[in-house]
Design a protein around this motif. Structure first.
Motif, mmCIF file in Angstrom:
data_model
loop_
_atom_site.group_PDB
_atom_site.id
_atom_site.type_symbol
_atom_site.label_atom_id
_atom_site.label_comp_id
_atom_site.label_asym_id
_atom_site.label_seq_id
_atom_site.Cartn_x
_atom_site.Cartn_y
_atom_site.Cartn_z
ATOM 1 N N ALA A 1 0.779 -1.365 0.030
ATOM 2 C CA ALA A 1 0.086 -0.030 0.124
ATOM 3 C C ALA A 1 0.976 1.281 -0.041
ATOM 4 C CB ALA A 1 -0.863 -0.090 1.229
ATOM 5 N N SER B 1 5.392 3.572 -4.258
ATOM 6 C CA SER B 1 5.128 2.896 -5.639
ATOM 7 C C SER B 1 6.187 1.778 -6.073
ATOM 8 C CB SER B 1 5.470 3.965 -7.016
ATOM 9 O OG SER B 1 6.916 4.206 -6.810
ATOM 10 N N ARG C 1 9.655 1.134 -3.720
ATOM 11 C CA ARG C 1 9.646 0.096 -3.077
ATOM 12 C C ARG C 1 10.840 -1.044 -3.350
ATOM 13 N NH1 ARG C 1 3.946 -0.104 -3.907
ATOM 14 N NH2 ARG C 1 4.113 -1.925 -5.090
ATOM 15 N N ASP D 1 3.596 2.706 6.312
ATOM 16 C CA ASP D 1 2.743 1.899 6.348
ATOM 17 C C ASP D 1 3.292 0.724 7.196
ATOM 18 O OD1 ASP D 1 0.310 3.008 4.647
ATOM 19 O OD2 ASP D 1 1.970 3.354 3.205
ATOM 20 N N LYS E 1 -5.902 1.251 3.646
ATOM 21 C CA LYS E 1 -5.286 2.675 3.825
ATOM 22 C C LYS E 1 -6.305 3.443 2.958
ATOM 23 C CE LYS E 1 -1.154 5.015 2.153
ATOM 24 N NZ LYS E 1 0.166 4.678 1.500
ATOM 25 N N ARG F 1 -6.552 7.122 1.483
ATOM 26 C CA ARG F 1 -5.807 8.358 1.215
ATOM 27 C C ARG F 1 -6.536 9.275 0.139
ATOM 28 N NH1 ARG F 1 -1.561 4.505 -1.870
ATOM 29 N NH2 ARG F 1 -2.928 2.540 -2.085
ATOM 30 N N ARG G 1 -5.436 10.154 -2.861
ATOM 31 C CA ARG G 1 -5.566 9.377 -4.269
ATOM 32 C C ARG G 1 -5.178 7.909 -4.069
ATOM 33 N NH1 ARG G 1 -1.036 13.105 -5.540
ATOM 34 N NH2 ARG G 1 0.491 11.580 -4.741
ATOM 35 N N ALA G 2 -5.531 7.264 -5.281
ATOM 36 C CA ALA G 2 -5.427 5.871 -4.857
ATOM 37 C C ALA G 2 -4.010 5.266 -5.103
ATOM 38 C CB ALA G 2 -5.975 5.100 -6.293
ATOM 39 N N SER G 3 -2.902 6.000 -5.414
ATOM 40 C CA SER G 3 -1.594 5.479 -5.081
ATOM 41 C C SER G 3 -0.653 6.539 -4.930
ATOM 42 C CB SER G 3 -1.185 4.638 -6.327
ATOM 43 O OG SER G 3 -0.597 5.327 -7.374
ATOM 44 N N TYR G 4 0.650 6.379 -4.614
ATOM 45 C CA TYR G 4 1.564 7.369 -4.359
ATOM 46 C C TYR G 4 1.049 8.486 -3.465
ATOM 47 C CZ TYR G 4 5.664 8.721 -7.105
ATOM 48 O OH TYR G 4 7.155 8.699 -7.340
#
Ligand SMILES: Cc1cc2nc3c(=O)[nH]c(=O)nc-3n(C[C@H](O)[C@H](O)[C@H](O)COP(=O)(O)OP(=O)(O)OC[C@H]3O[C@@H](n4cnc5c(N)ncnc54)[C@H](O)[C@@H]3O)c2cc1C
Ligand code: SF4
Length: 318
Positions: free
Chosen positions: A97, A100, A104, A164, A230, A232, A234-237
């Motif tokens: 989660a 990116s 990672r 996270d 999680k 947030r 936005r869905a990513s980043y």
């Protein structure tokens, strides 16, 4: 960037001693946080000690049935490890989660625990920030605080810890292993590793300057349904507004740690007695005494609803 000396350490003890000798020296692992902070001159080390070549990139099964994760294990490798996916799924899910894929691939276990807050005032050197410049004030208290803490903060600082991975490790009762500048080893339960801000928000952990993380250990698996959710913008980043790491057993008991709400992963073992009574009772106890700002008061209800969602999923999977 300000010029700095660069050195590769040959052993963990050598790395610890080198950083301890110079108050302005730092370890560099993946560099995904430290280099950004250096470019913005929020951190201005005169010496970097590179710890990437120390062979601390292995995940080993322990004699007690647990797992020992080297400090230089990349977030991608930890999330993908078969034992982690099977026995510590909450950790694998929390890692995936975060950030990116590219980040990672670089980010390490030790560096992830020590990443700095994402409070916007910390990153803007024209603004007051007690964490960046002790005594300068806290811009977030009466300013933009949507991402900031709702519990455990003080008039000095209401920053959150952005990791996270650390939230899942808190639920799993991980232990951080270090080598001190003297060469002695130390084991720190993760509950005692990150600090609340108090009057010294610049002091974020119980590590001494030069103390080097060598590994994180996980106790033997506890089973249960393990989930990480999680929420947030936005869905990513994007960093968590609220996150929930939960390990739920068949009888409804379990463990819960929250991210995005405090200066450290937020868990209260006593509050977990409320878990069989449901999300509302558990969240009320866990966030008792919360002091949100007008901008982030929504997080209290969001935490309860996210926990409810996680409990519903756990029930479906039990
Ligand atoms: C755009 C972006 C989005 C991101 N999104 C997320 C997200 O959603 N969730 C999340 O959790 N993270 C997120 N991150 C943060 C990312 O996970 C961290 O930057 C990363 O985990 C840090 O690891 P590193 O190895 O690169 O640390 P480094 O940058 O190398 O080091 C960070 C700090 O740790 C110290 N350090 C490193 N290793 C050790 C050690 N073994 N012992 C003692 N000190 C050590 C360094 O001196 C430094 O102070 C994001 C980062 C970026 C840039
Ligand atoms: S909340 Fe903490 S990090 Fe943010 S401005 Fe205030 S002192 Fe700085």
């Amino acid at each position: 960037m300000i010029p700095f000396a660069y050195q590769r350490a040959r052993t963990p003890a050598e790395a610890a001693a080198a950083v301890a000798r110079n108050p302005d020296a730092r370890f560099i692992a993946g560099g995904t946080n430290l280099l950004d902070l250096m470019k913005l001159q929020i951190e201005t080390p005169t010496q970097l000690v590179d710890v990437n070549g120390l062979g601390l990139d292995k995940i080993e099964s322990g004699p007690d049935g647990g797992l020992r994760i080297g400090a230089l294990v990349r977030n991608t490798d930890l999330a993908a490890d078969e034992r982690v996916r099977r026995d510590y799924a909450v950790l694998s899910r929390a890692l995936l989660a975060g950030a990116s894929g590219q980040l990672r691939n670089r980010a390490t276990t030790g560096g992830n625990l020590l990443q700095r807050t994402r409070c916007p005032y910390f990153y803007d050197t024209r603004q007051p920030c007690n964490k960046r410049q002790p005594g300068s004030g806290c811009g977030a208290l009466a300013g933009v605080s949507r991402q900031n803490a709702v519990i455990g903060g003080t008039q000095a600082c209401i920053a959150t810890h952005p990791s996270d991975m650390a939230v899942a490790m808190r639920a799993l009762d991980a232990t951080v292993e270090t080598v001190q500048p003297s060469g002695q080893m130390r084991r720190i339960p993760i509950a005692d590793f990150h600090k609340l801000p108090g009057n010294t928000p610049q002091v974020e952990t119980t590590l001494a300057h030069g103390e080097f993380i060598t590994a994180v250990t996980l106790p033997r698996p506890v089973g249960g349904v393990q989930l990480y959710q999680k929420v947030r913008d936005r869905a990513s980043y994007a960093f968590a507004l609220v996150s929930v790491a939960a390990i739920v057993q068949k009888d409804g008991s379990g463990r819960v740690a929250l991210g995005g709400v405090a200066h450290k992963p937020w868990r209260d073992e006593a509050a977990e007695a409320e878990l069989p009574r449901g999300a509302q009772a558990m969240a009320a106890r866990l966030l008792q005494g919360a002091q949100p700002t007008p901008e982030n008061a929504f997080k209290v209800q969001l935490a309860e609803r996210t926990l409810q969602s996680v409990l519903n999923q756990a029930r479906g999977q039990a």
